[in-house]
Every structure is written in C-alpha cells, then in structure tokens.
Design an enzyme around this catalytic site. Structure first.
Site, PDB file in Angstrom:
ATOM      1  N   GLU A   1     -27.320  64.677 -29.429  1.00 28.31           N
ATOM      2  CA  GLU A   1     -28.126  65.910 -29.909  1.00 28.31           C
ATOM      3  C   GLU A   1     -29.763  65.855 -29.360  1.00 28.31           C
ATOM      4  O   GLU A   1     -30.316  66.714 -29.133  1.00 28.31           O
ATOM      5  CB  GLU A   1     -28.098  66.116 -31.281  1.00 28.31           C
ATOM      6  CG  GLU A   1     -28.878  64.930 -32.401  1.00 28.31           C
ATOM      7  CD  GLU A   1     -28.663  65.326 -33.734  1.00 28.31           C
ATOM      8  OE1 GLU A   1     -28.347  66.599 -34.023  1.00 28.31           O
ATOM      9  OE2 GLU A   1     -29.369  64.620 -34.550  1.00 28.31           O
TER      10      GLU A   1
ATOM     11  N   HIS B   1     -22.176  67.717 -39.058  1.00 33.38           N
ATOM     12  CA  HIS B   1     -22.192  67.497 -40.465  1.00 33.38           C
ATOM     13  C   HIS B   1     -21.055  66.536 -40.652  1.00 33.38           C
ATOM     14  O   HIS B   1     -21.052  65.938 -41.726  1.00 33.38           O
ATOM     15  CB  HIS B   1     -22.928  68.182 -41.432  1.00 33.38           C
ATOM     16  CG  HIS B   1     -24.291  68.772 -41.245  1.00 33.38           C
ATOM     17  ND1 HIS B   1     -24.580  69.527 -40.429  1.00 33.38           N
ATOM     18  CD2 HIS B   1     -25.247  68.078 -41.783  1.00 33.38           C
ATOM     19  CE1 HIS B   1     -26.096  69.970 -40.507  1.00 33.38           C
ATOM     20  NE2 HIS B   1     -26.358  69.025 -41.307  1.00 33.38           N
TER      21      HIS B   1
ATOM     22  N   ASP C   1     -28.028  57.286 -38.274  1.00 32.63           N
ATOM     23  CA  ASP C   1     -28.722  57.444 -37.006  1.00 32.63           C
ATOM     24  C   ASP C   1     -28.869  55.683 -36.461  1.00 32.63           C
ATOM     25  O   ASP C   1     -29.138  55.557 -35.308  1.00 32.63           O
ATOM     26  CB  ASP C   1     -29.926  57.972 -37.012  1.00 32.63           C
ATOM     27  CG  ASP C   1     -29.834  59.373 -37.343  1.00 32.63           C
ATOM     28  OD1 ASP C   1     -28.703  60.101 -37.425  1.00 32.63           O
ATOM     29  OD2 ASP C   1     -30.845  60.253 -37.730  1.00 32.63           O
TER      30      ASP C   1
ATOM     31  N   GLY D   1     -31.136  62.874 -45.504  1.00 37.71           N
ATOM     32  CA  GLY D   1     -30.061  63.259 -45.090  1.00 37.71           C
ATOM     33  C   GLY D   1     -28.908  62.093 -46.093  1.00 37.71           C
ATOM     34  O   GLY D   1     -29.079  60.950 -45.993  1.00 37.71           O
TER      35      GLY D   1
ATOM     36  N   ARG E   1      -9.344  69.945 -18.751  1.00 30.43           N
ATOM     37  CA  ARG E   1     -10.778  70.210 -18.874  1.00 30.43           C
ATOM     38  C   ARG E   1     -11.793  69.245 -18.968  1.00 30.43           C
ATOM     39  O   ARG E   1     -11.566  68.130 -19.089  1.00 30.43           O
ATOM     40  CB  ARG E   1     -10.834  70.875 -20.251  1.00 30.43           C
ATOM     41  CG  ARG E   1     -10.031  72.222 -20.040  1.00 30.43           C
ATOM     42  CD  ARG E   1     -10.095  72.889 -21.594  1.00 30.43           C
ATOM     43  NE  ARG E   1      -9.524  74.115 -21.728  1.00 30.43           N
ATOM     44  CZ  ARG E   1      -8.994  74.817 -22.855  1.00 30.43           C
ATOM     45  NH1 ARG E   1      -9.231  74.197 -23.956  1.00 30.43           N
ATOM     46  NH2 ARG E   1      -8.471  75.851 -22.671  1.00 30.43           N
TER      47      ARG E   1
ATOM     48  N   MET F   1     -24.674  63.362 -33.362  1.00 32.04           N
ATOM     49  CA  MET F   1     -26.082  63.555 -34.098  1.00 32.04           C
ATOM     50  C   MET F   1     -26.656  62.158 -33.458  1.00 32.04           C
ATOM     51  O   MET F   1     -26.088  61.589 -32.967  1.00 32.04           O
ATOM     52  CB  MET F   1     -25.719  63.607 -35.608  1.00 32.04           C
ATOM     53  CG  MET F   1     -25.521  65.131 -36.016  1.00 32.04           C
ATOM     54  SD  MET F   1     -25.583  64.855 -37.780  1.00 32.04           S
ATOM     55  CE  MET F   1     -25.803  66.633 -38.116  1.00 32.04           C
ATOM     56  N   GLY F   2     -27.829  61.755 -34.561  1.00 32.01           N
ATOM     57  CA  GLY F   2     -28.308  60.566 -34.137  1.00 32.01           C
ATOM     58  C   GLY F   2     -29.950  60.781 -33.889  1.00 32.01           C
ATOM     59  O   GLY F   2     -30.431  59.827 -33.869  1.00 32.01           O
ATOM     60  N   ARG F   3     -30.279  61.992 -34.197  1.00 31.47           N
ATOM     61  CA  ARG F   3     -31.788  62.345 -33.791  1.00 31.47           C
ATOM     62  C   ARG F   3     -32.253  61.809 -32.629  1.00 31.47           C
ATOM     63  O   ARG F   3     -31.777  62.092 -31.640  1.00 31.47           O
ATOM     64  CB  ARG F   3     -32.520  61.934 -35.040  1.00 31.47           C
ATOM     65  CG  ARG F   3     -33.730  62.968 -35.421  1.00 31.47           C
ATOM     66  CD  ARG F   3     -34.307  62.774 -36.460  1.00 31.47           C
ATOM     67  NE  ARG F   3     -34.096  63.928 -37.380  1.00 31.47           N
ATOM     68  CZ  ARG F   3     -34.033  64.173 -38.604  1.00 31.47           C
ATOM     69  NH1 ARG F   3     -34.606  62.881 -39.237  1.00 31.47           N
ATOM     70  NH2 ARG F   3     -34.071  64.955 -39.460  1.00 31.47           N
TER      71      ARG F   3
ATOM     72  N   ARG G   1     -15.476  72.693 -22.094  1.00 34.52           N
ATOM     73  CA  ARG G   1     -15.502  73.282 -23.441  1.00 34.52           C
ATOM     74  C   ARG G   1     -16.396  72.366 -23.849  1.00 34.52           C
ATOM     75  O   ARG G   1     -16.542  71.096 -23.513  1.00 34.52           O
ATOM     76  CB  ARG G   1     -14.059  73.193 -24.222  1.00 34.52           C
ATOM     77  CG  ARG G   1     -13.024  74.213 -23.744  1.00 34.52           C
ATOM     78  CD  ARG G   1     -13.350  75.613 -24.072  1.00 34.52           C
ATOM     79  NE  ARG G   1     -12.403  76.545 -23.701  1.00 34.52           N
ATOM     80  CZ  ARG G   1     -12.121  77.452 -22.673  1.00 34.52           C
ATOM     81  NH1 ARG G   1     -12.952  77.269 -21.732  1.00 34.52           N
ATOM     82  NH2 ARG G   1     -11.218  77.973 -22.457  1.00 34.52           N
TER      83      ARG G   1
END
Ligand code: F6P
Length: 343
Positions: free
Chosen positions: A223, A273, A128, A11, A163, A170-172, A267
């Site tokens: 994620e 990305h 990451d 990536g 709310r 991200m970060g795997r 929400r």
C-alpha cells in the site's frame, strides 16, 4: 502487593492476547496484581480499566484482536493528556506499566519516560514488522500467512481467466508483508515502498512472461509503494493523532495502468484488514508468549525503559528509544532474492 498495568495500543493484530495471558500468568505466579487498561492510552486518560485474573485470560490464547480493546489515541495530542496519564497512573496505584504496541505506542512510552513516568516496559507488536531492534514483531507471521493464502487463491483465477491480478497488501511505509508474501506466493512482480515503482519495467516483465507462453501474472504491491515520479496513494488526506495518512488505492491505480499499457485483462484485489484478523499463527502465539513472560521478568527485575525483542532465536531487551528511532525497512538482500523471480 505490587500492581502492574498493561495496555494494547495502535492497530490490533494477532498475538496480543497471548502477550496479555503470559503477563498475567507470569505476574500472578510472582504475586503481582494486574490491571488491564482499556483501549490503549485512551484508557489511561479516562481511567478505564479492569482487573485481570486467571479467569479473565482463560481461553484467549488462540483469539485474534485484544481483550483490552485498542485505539490510536495519542495522549500528547489531547488537552491535558499527559497530566491525566500521570494522575491516573498514580490514582490506580501502578508500580509499573507494560505497553504493547508499535512505533506510535512505544514512541509515547519514550516521551513519558522523559516526562517522569519511568517504570514502563515495551512489547513490540505490528503486522508491518517495521520496528527496529527486533528481528520480528508478533502479528507479522499471521498476516504474512493470510496474505500468502490469499495470493494462492488469486493465482487460480488469474491462471484460469488469463488475467493479471494486482494484490494490494498492507505494511504502511515498509514492504515486509509484500516482499515475504510475494516470495511465498510466487508473485511475478513485487513492489515495495523502499523501491520506487518503474511502471515501464513492470509492464516489460509482464509482457516478457506472456511472450514465453505465460498467460497470467500476479503482481503484489505494498500500500505504501509509490511511482518514481509520484507520491504514495492515500484514502483521505486527514492525518491521525500520530501524523499518519490512511494509505490505500495504489493497487487500483497500478492495475489500471498495467491494463492500459499491456492490453491484458487486469483485476485488483485489496486484502485490507483481513490481514490483521483471525487466530494467531503458532509462531505468533509462541512469540507473544515469550515476549509477555520476558516483559514481566523485566518488571520483576526493575529493568524499565526497555523493550523486549527477538534477536535470532533469543528474546532479549533493548532500549525503547533505539527501537523507535528509525523504521526497519526491507533488507535489500531479500529484495535481490525476490527479483530473481521477476520474469
Ligand atoms: O500498522 C498496521 C496497519 O494495518 C497498516 O498496515 C495500515 O496502513 C494501517 O494499520 C491501517 O490502519 P487503520 O486500521 O487505522 O485503517
């Protein structure tokens, strides 16, 4: 004149261009010719490259992405891939190769060295921050700042509309972006892959906040986080050439569950990305530059099979095999600090 190749794999991330620029500048100062291999290992399999000179790297320092292009190509998963890499390495007349990448790209380097292509030096990149043997990879700081800025922006809507906002980052399989952007952005709950998600506990924290008069909450979720009794959420089942699934969707599932269990309007915002894009932070420009110069020094001193790394504030070199042996996950001391604010 000795000839060096440089490639960027996996990536993209901010800071790749500063590394390329530093390798070219340091290399040319020492009389080396530098070839840029296009699109990671794909370029070495297909013999696709360009000559890099001072003009080619002029003005690239503040640019995100990579002027060489990148791909998630694994030569060990391509028909005759290893032999093509070996043949093209020879055909191009390379004396050494600098491979800039994360666990996948550097994992290939470790195998190539075993397979008799020894003159390779690695440079650790990834948003990451999950590579072992280095305190930081470049790209992480920029992604962290982007995620933090997004959390700041989401705070205003959460507060105005009363709310819950779930922010998926991200970060795997490592929670570095989540934990640090969550701390920096003042998140009320941070969920990372290293600690299974207890949905009851998450809802309790949010309800307790509401009971003490707070009418909004920010939940940052990595994620790769997963429920205690579940597994990670993926966008598709297909594996890439390195055996990775495409993570994503945990935020949505978590948001629905929180909304259902608490009754508060919820929400979800998936940063995706955006975290990988944009101009590198000053930290990543400096780190990329230091890594690039050090990588070239390793080539000059014929110290191959090594990866440049940051230890404290010093740039050192470590064995590539050690760097890819295990993922660097979130330090539990940092998690304990984050937990102080889960209320
Ligand atoms: O490794 C960097 C990363 O952005 C991960 O955080 C994420 O899981 C993955 O790459 C996404 O990959 P792709 O760009 O192939 O969608």
């Amino acid at each position: 004149m000795a000839r060096i190749g440089i490639l960027t794999g996996g990536g993209d991330c901010p800071g790749l261009n500063p590394v390329i620029r530093a390798v070219v500048r340091k290399g040319m100062n020492h009389g080396y010719e530098i070839l840029g291999i296009k699109n990671g290992w794909k370029g070495l399999i297909e013999n696709d490259c360009l000559s890099l000179n001072l003009d080619a790297v002029s003005g690239i320092l503040p640019k995100g992405g990579t002027i060489l292009g990148t791909s998630r190509t694994n030569p060990y998963k391509k028909e005759g891939g290893l032999e093509k890499v070996r043949a093209n390495y020879k055909k191009l007349g390379l004396d050494a190769l600098i491979a800039v990448g994360g666990e996948d790209t550097l994992g290939v380097v470790a195998k190539l060295i075993k397979d008799g292509i020894p003159n390779i030096v690695g440079v650790p990149k990834t948003i990451d921050n999950d590579l072992s043997c280095t305190d930081y990879t470049f790209g992480f700081d920029t992604a962290l700042n982007t995620a933090t800025e997004c959390i700041d922006k989401l705070h205003t809507t959460a507060e105005s509309h009363h709310r819950i906002i779930v922010v998926e980052v991200m970060g795997r399989h490592a929670g570095w972006i989540a934990i640090e952007s969550g701390i920096a952005g003042g998140a009320d709950v941070i969920l990372i892959p290293e600690i299974p998600v207890d949905i009851e506990e998450v809802c309790e924290i949010i309800k307790k906040r509401h009971n003490r008069g707070k009418t909004f909450s920010i939940v940052v979720v990595a994620e790769g986080a997963q429920f205690k009794e579940g597994t990670f959420v993926t966008q598709e089942q297909k594996l890439d050439e390195f055996g990775h699934v495409r993570l994503g969707g945990m935020g949505e599932i978590l948001g629905q569950e929180i909304g259902k269990r608490t009754g508060y309007e919820t929400r979800v915002s998936v940063l995706g990305h955006i975290q990988r894009g944009g101009t590198p932070s000053a930290f990543d420009r400096v780190l990329g530059t230091r890594f690039g110069v050090k990588a070239m020094e390793l080539v000059i001193n014929k110290k191959f099979g090594r990866m440049v790394a940051l230890a404290g504030n010093k740039v050192i070199d470590v064995g590539i095999e050690d760097a890819v042996a295990a993922l660097k996950t979130v330090d539990m001391e940092l998690y304990e600090i984050a937990k102080v604010f889960f209320s």
